[in-house]
Design an enzyme around this catalytic site. Structure first.
Site, PDB file in Angstrom:
ATOM      1  N   GLY A   1       2.994  52.813  43.428  1.00  0.00           N
ATOM      2  CA  GLY A   1       4.368  52.364  43.235  1.00  0.00           C
ATOM      3  C   GLY A   1       5.366  53.049  44.140  1.00  0.00           C
TER       4      GLY A   1
ATOM      5  N   GLU B   1      -7.278  55.849  42.827  1.00  0.00           N
ATOM      6  CA  GLU B   1      -5.844  55.613  42.966  1.00  0.00           C
ATOM      7  C   GLU B   1      -5.130  56.959  43.147  1.00  0.00           C
ATOM      8  OE1 GLU B   1      -4.589  51.611  41.237  1.00  0.00           O
ATOM      9  OE2 GLU B   1      -4.375  53.096  39.673  1.00  0.00           O
TER      10      GLU B   1
ATOM     11  N   GLY C   1      -0.498  46.912  41.675  1.00  0.00           N
ATOM     12  CA  GLY C   1       0.643  46.804  40.769  1.00  0.00           C
ATOM     13  C   GLY C   1       1.699  45.879  41.341  1.00  0.00           C
ATOM     14  N   GLY C   2       2.653  46.469  42.072  1.00  0.00           N
ATOM     15  CA  GLY C   2       3.828  45.742  42.549  1.00  0.00           C
ATOM     16  C   GLY C   2       3.535  44.403  43.203  1.00  0.00           C
TER      17      GLY C   2
ATOM     18  N   HIS D   1      -5.581  54.865  33.660  1.00  0.00           N
ATOM     19  CA  HIS D   1      -4.593  54.688  34.736  1.00  0.00           C
ATOM     20  C   HIS D   1      -3.738  55.949  34.810  1.00  0.00           C
ATOM     21  CE1 HIS D   1      -1.189  53.188  37.017  1.00  0.00           C
ATOM     22  NE2 HIS D   1      -1.985  52.223  37.436  1.00  0.00           N
TER      23      HIS D   1
ATOM     24  N   SER E   1      -0.049  51.007  46.322  1.00  0.00           N
ATOM     25  CA  SER E   1       0.816  50.301  47.275  1.00  0.00           C
ATOM     26  C   SER E   1       0.052  49.372  48.217  1.00  0.00           C
ATOM     27  CB  SER E   1       1.666  51.298  48.075  1.00  0.00           C
ATOM     28  OG  SER E   1       2.501  52.040  47.189  1.00  0.00           O
TER      29      SER E   1
ATOM     30  N   ASN F   1      -2.459  44.432  38.163  1.00  0.00           N
ATOM     31  CA  ASN F   1      -2.005  45.231  37.025  1.00  0.00           C
ATOM     32  C   ASN F   1      -0.509  44.965  36.856  1.00  0.00           C
ATOM     33  OD1 ASN F   1      -1.352  47.127  35.126  1.00  0.00           O
ATOM     34  ND2 ASN F   1      -1.611  48.898  36.480  1.00  0.00           N
ATOM     35  N   TRP F   2      -0.190  44.173  35.846  1.00  0.00           N
ATOM     36  CA  TRP F   2       1.227  43.795  35.655  1.00  0.00           C
ATOM     37  C   TRP F   2       2.059  44.940  35.090  1.00  0.00           C
ATOM     38  CZ3 TRP F   2       0.896  38.381  32.785  1.00  0.00           C
ATOM     39  CH2 TRP F   2       0.354  37.440  33.672  1.00  0.00           C
ATOM     40  N   LYS F   3       1.410  45.982  34.623  1.00  0.00           N
ATOM     41  CA  LYS F   3       2.112  47.090  33.941  1.00  0.00           C
ATOM     42  C   LYS F   3       2.995  46.514  32.819  1.00  0.00           C
ATOM     43  CE  LYS F   3       1.758  49.689  38.153  1.00  0.00           C
ATOM     44  NZ  LYS F   3       2.089  50.891  38.862  1.00  0.00           N
TER      45      LYS F   3
ATOM     46  N   GLU G   1      -0.721  56.387  35.082  1.00  0.00           N
ATOM     47  CA  GLU G   1       0.494  56.354  34.246  1.00  0.00           C
ATOM     48  C   GLU G   1       0.143  56.692  32.793  1.00  0.00           C
ATOM     49  OE1 GLU G   1       1.810  52.482  35.535  1.00  0.00           O
ATOM     50  OE2 GLU G   1       2.204  53.330  37.514  1.00  0.00           O
TER      51      GLU G   1
HETATM   52  C1  PEP Z   1      -1.400  50.308  40.025  1.00  0.00           C
HETATM   53  O1  PEP Z   1      -0.671  49.825  39.194  1.00  0.00           O
HETATM   54  O2  PEP Z   1      -2.525  50.698  39.707  1.00  0.00           O
HETATM   55  C2  PEP Z   1      -0.921  50.394  41.406  1.00  0.00           C
HETATM   56  C3  PEP Z   1      -1.759  50.790  42.336  1.00  0.00           C
HETATM   57  O3  PEP Z   1       0.397  50.065  41.638  1.00  0.00           O
HETATM   58  P1  PEP Z   1       1.077  49.747  43.072  1.00  0.00           P
HETATM   59  O4  PEP Z   1       0.192  48.718  43.742  1.00  0.00           O
HETATM   60  O5  PEP Z   1       2.429  49.214  42.744  1.00  0.00           O
HETATM   61  O6  PEP Z   1       1.105  51.023  43.846  1.00  0.00           O
END
Ligand code: PEP
Length: 257
Positions: free
Chosen positions: A172, A166, A233-234, A96, A212, A10-12, A98
């Site tokens: 994040g 999640e 994400g990251g 999501h 994470s 997930n590049w956000k 966010e």
């Molecule tokens: C996400 O974007 O769904 C996510 C889990 O981000 P991260 O891996 O950065 O926590």
């Protein structure tokens, strides 16, 4: 039942079209070796057509991070499922945290989006999860089960979906749920899906963990019985670290011989 793992980037709100091209060009040959794992990249709308074009005729799934449930009309700023499919998307993230927390999406909206995607043949990756306050107050399951129930109500008997558990406090933040916490929540979601639908659906549906996930913790998370992959994400923003996660998932797949 052996479920095919999925590792989803997930590049956000990151990457220009040029950066997306460079990433995809580096990803495709490496992802081709991960035959036993579905590799998906959820990219900004602006990059979607280009990533989908590059990934065409490969096993890599190009997806969007959001969409609306109506097909067209006076919905300024929104993008519909047919528009995503026209751009080459095969999948879309729904709900999501966010989107839920920053943009006020509620369970009804998430459920309607998931149902529209299924109806159109776009694979929805449906996110559920609790806040830190909800977990600390002992309300994790009330929150998560409510989110799952609402989606399933809207789906009716409808088809192929992926869930992603999640926990919001782990996204994040660098704070990962323990592998046991991930297994506990995901195992309970699977039991709930059996109660709502049936055993065949519950055993077949993929449920990812997100929060994470990194190269140094992916192994123990993927080793959990009910965890079928990760939404990342990251650590998905660089091909190298994302591929380390994909390769770790590949190692969890039993070999034929
Ligand atoms: C996400 O974007 O769904 C996510 C889990 O981000 P991260 O891996 O950065 O926590």
């Amino acid at each position: 039942m052996a479920r095919r793992p999925m590792m989803a980037a997930n590049w956000k709100m990151n990457k220009t079209i040029r950066e997306a091209q460079q990433y995809t060009a580096a990803l495709l040959p490496r992802a081709a070796d991960a035959e036993d794992v579905d590799v998906a990249v959820f990219v900004p709308f602006t990059c979607l057509h280009e990533v989908a074009r590059m990934a065409e005729d490969t096993e890599v799934i190009a997806g969007a991070q959001n969409f609306f449930y109506e097909d067209s009309g006076a919905f300024t700023g929104e993008v519909s499922v047919p528009m995503l499919q026209d751009a080459g998307a095969q999948a879309g993230i729904v709900g999501h945290s966010e989107r839920r927390e920053v943009f006020g999406e509620d369970d009804d909206m998430v459920a309607r989006k998931a149902a529209r995607a299924v109806e159109a043949g776009l694979l929805p990756v449906i996110c559920v999860g609790e806040t830190k306050e909800e977990r600390d107050a002992g309300n994790m399951w009330e929150k998560v089960s409510g989110q799952v129930r609402r989606v399933m109500e809207e789906l009716g008997e409808g088809g192929d979906v992926v869930f992603a558990y999640e926990p919001i406090w782990a996204i994040g933040t660098g704070e990962t749920a323990t592998p046991e916490d991930a297994q506990d929540a995901i195992g309970r979601i699977r039991e709930l899906l059996e109660e709502i639908r049936d055993e065949g659906f519950a055993e077949g549906v993929r449920i990812l963990y997100g929060g994470s996930v990194k190269p140094d913790n992916v192994g123990e998370i993927m080793a959990q019985e009910d965890v079928d992959g990760a939404l990342v994400g990251g650590a998905s923003l660089e091909v190298e670290s994302f591929m380390q996660l994909v390769e770790a998932a590949t190692e969890t797949v039993p070999s034929d011989g």
